[in-house]
Design a protein around this motif. Sequence first.
Motif, PDB file in Angstrom:
ATOM      1  N   VAL A 153       0.833  -1.204   0.000  1.00  0.00           N
ATOM      2  CA  VAL A 153       0.000   0.000   0.000  1.00  0.00           C
ATOM      3  C   VAL A 153       0.868   1.254   0.000  1.00  0.00           C
ATOM      4  CG1 VAL A 153      -1.667   1.344   1.352  1.00  0.00           C
ATOM      5  CG2 VAL A 153      -1.975  -1.131   1.076  1.00  0.00           C
ATOM      6  N   TYR A 154       1.936   1.239   0.769  1.00  0.00           N
ATOM      7  CA  TYR A 154       2.807   2.418   0.869  1.00  0.00           C
ATOM      8  C   TYR A 154       3.394   2.798  -0.490  1.00  0.00           C
ATOM      9  CZ  TYR A 154       6.220   5.669   2.802  1.00  0.00           C
ATOM     10  OH  TYR A 154       6.943   6.800   3.091  1.00  0.00           O
ATOM     11  N   ASP A 155       3.659   1.806  -1.323  1.00  0.00           N
ATOM     12  CA  ASP A 155       4.285   2.055  -2.622  1.00  0.00           C
ATOM     13  C   ASP A 155       3.278   2.420  -3.715  1.00  0.00           C
ATOM     14  OD1 ASP A 155       6.775   1.554  -1.571  1.00  0.00           O
ATOM     15  OD2 ASP A 155       6.813  -0.553  -2.176  1.00  0.00           O
ATOM     16  N   LYS A 156       1.993   2.369  -3.407  1.00  0.00           N
ATOM     17  CA  LYS A 156       0.973   2.696  -4.405  1.00  0.00           C
ATOM     18  C   LYS A 156       0.892   4.203  -4.638  1.00  0.00           C
ATOM     19  CE  LYS A 156      -3.058   0.746  -4.173  1.00  0.00           C
ATOM     20  NZ  LYS A 156      -4.345   0.281  -3.592  1.00  0.00           N
ATOM     21  N   ASN A 157       0.382   4.582  -5.804  1.00  0.00           N
ATOM     22  CA  ASN A 157       0.205   5.994  -6.136  1.00  0.00           C
ATOM     23  C   ASN A 157      -1.173   6.518  -5.759  1.00  0.00           C
ATOM     24  OD1 ASN A 157       2.795   6.333  -7.282  1.00  0.00           O
ATOM     25  ND2 ASN A 157       2.094   5.378  -9.191  1.00  0.00           N
ATOM     26  N   ASN A 158      -2.132   5.623  -5.562  1.00  0.00           N
ATOM     27  CA  ASN A 158      -3.463   6.051  -5.141  1.00  0.00           C
ATOM     28  C   ASN A 158      -4.053   5.013  -4.186  1.00  0.00           C
ATOM     29  OD1 ASN A 158      -4.327   3.927  -6.813  1.00  0.00           O
ATOM     30  ND2 ASN A 158      -4.704   5.303  -8.532  1.00  0.00           N
ATOM     31  N   ARG A 159      -5.156   5.402  -3.547  1.00  0.00           N
ATOM     32  CA  ARG A 159      -5.759   4.570  -2.502  1.00  0.00           C
ATOM     33  C   ARG A 159      -4.671   4.039  -1.557  1.00  0.00           C
ATOM     34  NH1 ARG A 159     -10.618   5.032  -4.442  1.00  0.00           N
ATOM     35  NH2 ARG A 159     -11.211   4.385  -6.529  1.00  0.00           N
ATOM     36  N   ASN A 160      -3.827   4.972  -1.139  1.00  0.00           N
ATOM     37  CA  ASN A 160      -2.658   4.589  -0.343  1.00  0.00           C
ATOM     38  C   ASN A 160      -2.667   5.209   1.055  1.00  0.00           C
ATOM     39  OD1 ASN A 160      -2.205   7.224  -1.035  1.00  0.00           O
ATOM     40  ND2 ASN A 160      -0.178   6.902  -1.938  1.00  0.00           N
ATOM     41  N   LEU A 161      -3.858   5.567   1.540  1.00  0.00           N
ATOM     42  CA  LEU A 161      -3.946   6.100   2.895  1.00  0.00           C
ATOM     43  C   LEU A 161      -3.934   4.962   3.916  1.00  0.00           C
ATOM     44  CD1 LEU A 161      -6.703   8.860   2.547  1.00  0.00           C
ATOM     45  CD2 LEU A 161      -4.218   9.116   2.380  1.00  0.00           C
ATOM     46  N   PHE A 162      -3.362   5.256   5.075  1.00  0.00           N
ATOM     47  CA  PHE A 162      -3.401   4.329   6.207  1.00  0.00           C
ATOM     48  C   PHE A 162      -4.315   4.965   7.260  1.00  0.00           C
ATOM     49  CE2 PHE A 162       0.595   3.516   4.067  1.00  0.00           C
ATOM     50  CZ  PHE A 162       0.629   2.128   4.002  1.00  0.00           C
ATOM     51  N   THR A 163      -5.463   4.367   7.450  1.00  0.00           N
ATOM     52  CA  THR A 163      -6.474   4.950   8.325  1.00  0.00           C
ATOM     53  C   THR A 163      -6.670   4.073   9.552  1.00  0.00           C
ATOM     54  OG1 THR A 163      -7.586   5.952   6.435  1.00  0.00           O
ATOM     55  CG2 THR A 163      -8.865   5.736   8.459  1.00  0.00           C
ATOM     56  N   PHE A 164      -6.749   4.723  10.697  1.00  0.00           N
ATOM     57  CA  PHE A 164      -6.977   4.033  11.966  1.00  0.00           C
ATOM     58  C   PHE A 164      -8.360   4.419  12.476  1.00  0.00           C
ATOM     59  CE2 PHE A 164      -2.535   3.911  11.300  1.00  0.00           C
ATOM     60  CZ  PHE A 164      -2.038   2.818  11.988  1.00  0.00           C
ATOM     61  N   LEU A 165      -9.153   3.417  12.810  1.00  0.00           N
ATOM     62  CA  LEU A 165     -10.489   3.620  13.362  1.00  0.00           C
ATOM     63  C   LEU A 165     -10.484   3.107  14.798  1.00  0.00           C
ATOM     64  CD1 LEU A 165     -13.567   4.197  13.163  1.00  0.00           C
ATOM     65  CD2 LEU A 165     -13.830   1.904  12.188  1.00  0.00           C
ATOM     66  N   THR A 166     -10.698   4.008  15.749  1.00  0.00           N
ATOM     67  CA  THR A 166     -10.609   3.613  17.157  1.00  0.00           C
ATOM     68  C   THR A 166     -11.926   3.846  17.887  1.00  0.00           C
ATOM     69  OG1 THR A 166      -9.835   5.784  17.947  1.00  0.00           O
ATOM     70  CG2 THR A 166      -8.158   4.197  17.218  1.00  0.00           C
ATOM     71  N   GLY A 167     -12.111   3.041  18.944  1.00  0.00           N
ATOM     72  CA  GLY A 167     -13.274   3.178  19.804  1.00  0.00           C
ATOM     73  C   GLY A 167     -12.865   3.180  21.262  1.00  0.00           C
ATOM     74  N   ALA A 168     -13.838   2.980  22.125  1.00  0.00           N
ATOM     75  CA  ALA A 168     -13.626   3.144  23.565  1.00  0.00           C
ATOM     76  C   ALA A 168     -12.553   2.217  24.123  1.00  0.00           C
ATOM     77  CB  ALA A 168     -14.937   2.926  24.307  1.00  0.00           C
ATOM     78  N   GLY A 169     -12.353   1.064  23.489  1.00  0.00           N
ATOM     79  CA  GLY A 169     -11.353   0.130  23.992  1.00  0.00           C
ATOM     80  C   GLY A 169      -9.952   0.704  24.015  1.00  0.00           C
ATOM     81  N   ILE A 170      -9.689   1.673  23.145  1.00  0.00           N
ATOM     82  CA  ILE A 170      -8.352   2.264  23.071  1.00  0.00           C
ATOM     83  C   ILE A 170      -8.074   3.111  24.316  1.00  0.00           C
ATOM     84  CG2 ILE A 170      -8.668   4.524  21.964  1.00  0.00           C
ATOM     85  CD1 ILE A 170      -6.393   1.933  20.422  1.00  0.00           C
ATOM     86  N   SER A 171      -9.141   3.583  24.981  1.00  0.00           N
ATOM     87  CA  SER A 171      -8.977   4.428  26.168  1.00  0.00           C
ATOM     88  C   SER A 171      -9.144   3.665  27.474  1.00  0.00           C
ATOM     89  CB  SER A 171      -9.981   5.593  26.128  1.00  0.00           C
ATOM     90  OG  SER A 171      -9.701   6.470  25.060  1.00  0.00           O
ATOM     91  N   ALA A 172      -9.392   2.364  27.388  1.00  0.00           N
ATOM     92  CA  ALA A 172      -9.628   1.579  28.608  1.00  0.00           C
ATOM     93  C   ALA A 172      -8.425   1.618  29.547  1.00  0.00           C
ATOM     94  CB  ALA A 172      -9.979   0.142  28.245  1.00  0.00           C
ATOM     95  N   ASP A 173      -7.212   1.580  28.979  1.00  0.00           N
ATOM     96  CA  ASP A 173      -6.009   1.611  29.819  1.00  0.00           C
ATOM     97  C   ASP A 173      -5.783   2.977  30.463  1.00  0.00           C
ATOM     98  OD1 ASP A 173      -5.467  -1.025  29.367  1.00  0.00           O
ATOM     99  OD2 ASP A 173      -3.902  -0.679  27.861  1.00  0.00           O
ATOM    100  N   SER A 174      -6.559   3.959  30.048  1.00  0.00           N
ATOM    101  CA  SER A 174      -6.504   5.276  30.698  1.00  0.00           C
ATOM    102  C   SER A 174      -7.498   5.374  31.847  1.00  0.00           C
ATOM    103  CB  SER A 174      -6.796   6.379  29.668  1.00  0.00           C
ATOM    104  OG  SER A 174      -5.800   6.424  28.677  1.00  0.00           O
ATOM    105  N   GLY A 175      -8.228   4.282  32.088  1.00  0.00           N
ATOM    106  CA  GLY A 175      -9.184   4.258  33.191  1.00  0.00           C
ATOM    107  C   GLY A 175     -10.584   4.686  32.819  1.00  0.00           C
ATOM    108  N   ILE A 176     -10.843   4.848  31.525  1.00  0.00           N
ATOM    109  CA  ILE A 176     -12.182   5.234  31.076  1.00  0.00           C
ATOM    110  C   ILE A 176     -12.951   3.974  30.694  1.00  0.00           C
ATOM    111  CG2 ILE A 176     -13.483   6.495  29.324  1.00  0.00           C
ATOM    112  CD1 ILE A 176     -11.188   8.485  29.208  1.00  0.00           C
ATOM    113  N   PRO A 177     -14.119   3.741  31.299  1.00  0.00           N
ATOM    114  CA  PRO A 177     -14.878   2.529  30.975  1.00  0.00           C
ATOM    115  C   PRO A 177     -15.255   2.487  29.501  1.00  0.00           C
ATOM    116  CG  PRO A 177     -15.796   3.638  32.905  1.00  0.00           C
ATOM    117  CD  PRO A 177     -14.805   4.582  32.293  1.00  0.00           C
TER     118      PRO A 177
END
Length: 274
Positions: A12-36
């Motif tokens: 993907v990195y070497d492509k000329n198009n459709r080469n975005l790297f997208t991260f989709l996050t939800g509440a689980g990413i903040s669980a280690d910060s103490g947020i339920p």
Amino acid sequence: MEEQLYEIIKKVYDKNNRNLFTFLTGAGISADSGIPTYRGIDGIWIKGTQFHKPEEFGTYKYFKEHPEEVWQYSLFRKKMFENAKPNESHREIVEIENLLEDKFHLITQNIDNLHRRAGTKRIYEIHGNNREIKCSNGCREIVNLPDEIKGKDIDEDLTANDIELLKCKECGSWMRPNILWFDERYDEKTNKRFSALKIAKNSGILFIAGTSGATNLPIAIAETTLKYGGTIVDINTEDNLFTKLIKDKKNKIIIRGTSTETLKTIKEIFKNIC
């Protein structure tokens, strides 16, 4: 798994198009910060509030009938969010953004502001955020919650000054949190719906971390990525609705483990490629 990740990331990195790297996050990413989380065993939407189920409490209809009660709970969450600190997963994502620059985008369902506090810049908050307000009658643009309004304990009432500051200066209606409630639809102004789907269309890889896919825009983002030939990397501790979506697809990687360790691996791959 690491070799498979490297191969698809490099491709993907070497492509000329459709080469975005997208991260989709939800509440689980903040669980280690103490947020339920919202739908985990101790989640906010599982436990609800003391008196109400979330599906009735977290609605515009309920806010119109009980604005002070909803604001009391919102300011309780404000205090919880402010007391929390970005965790290692948030910081790993920032480091990945620094490596990828314009090829990086983050779409988050979280309203806790921890991604921004960690330093992420290219971010789309599709469920709104807890630091902004808007007129419940629709007559004012989105503005920041006044600094004078502080976070509160769960049983702490609004002050007279809080109430005054939370009234629209133009029409006198209650201001409301700039977040998406259960009885509302995604739009572009508040939720960046069309921007998020455009990013998904141009994403070579969509990394999903800490979300179960229980709302429709995140699922639509994943579906759009697949439709245009992108790969889904599902990083979660258990199977979820994204897993169901991609189970028969070729362009997928399913990783069962913590987001922090997997994000570290992904970061190291990008270090070798960028």
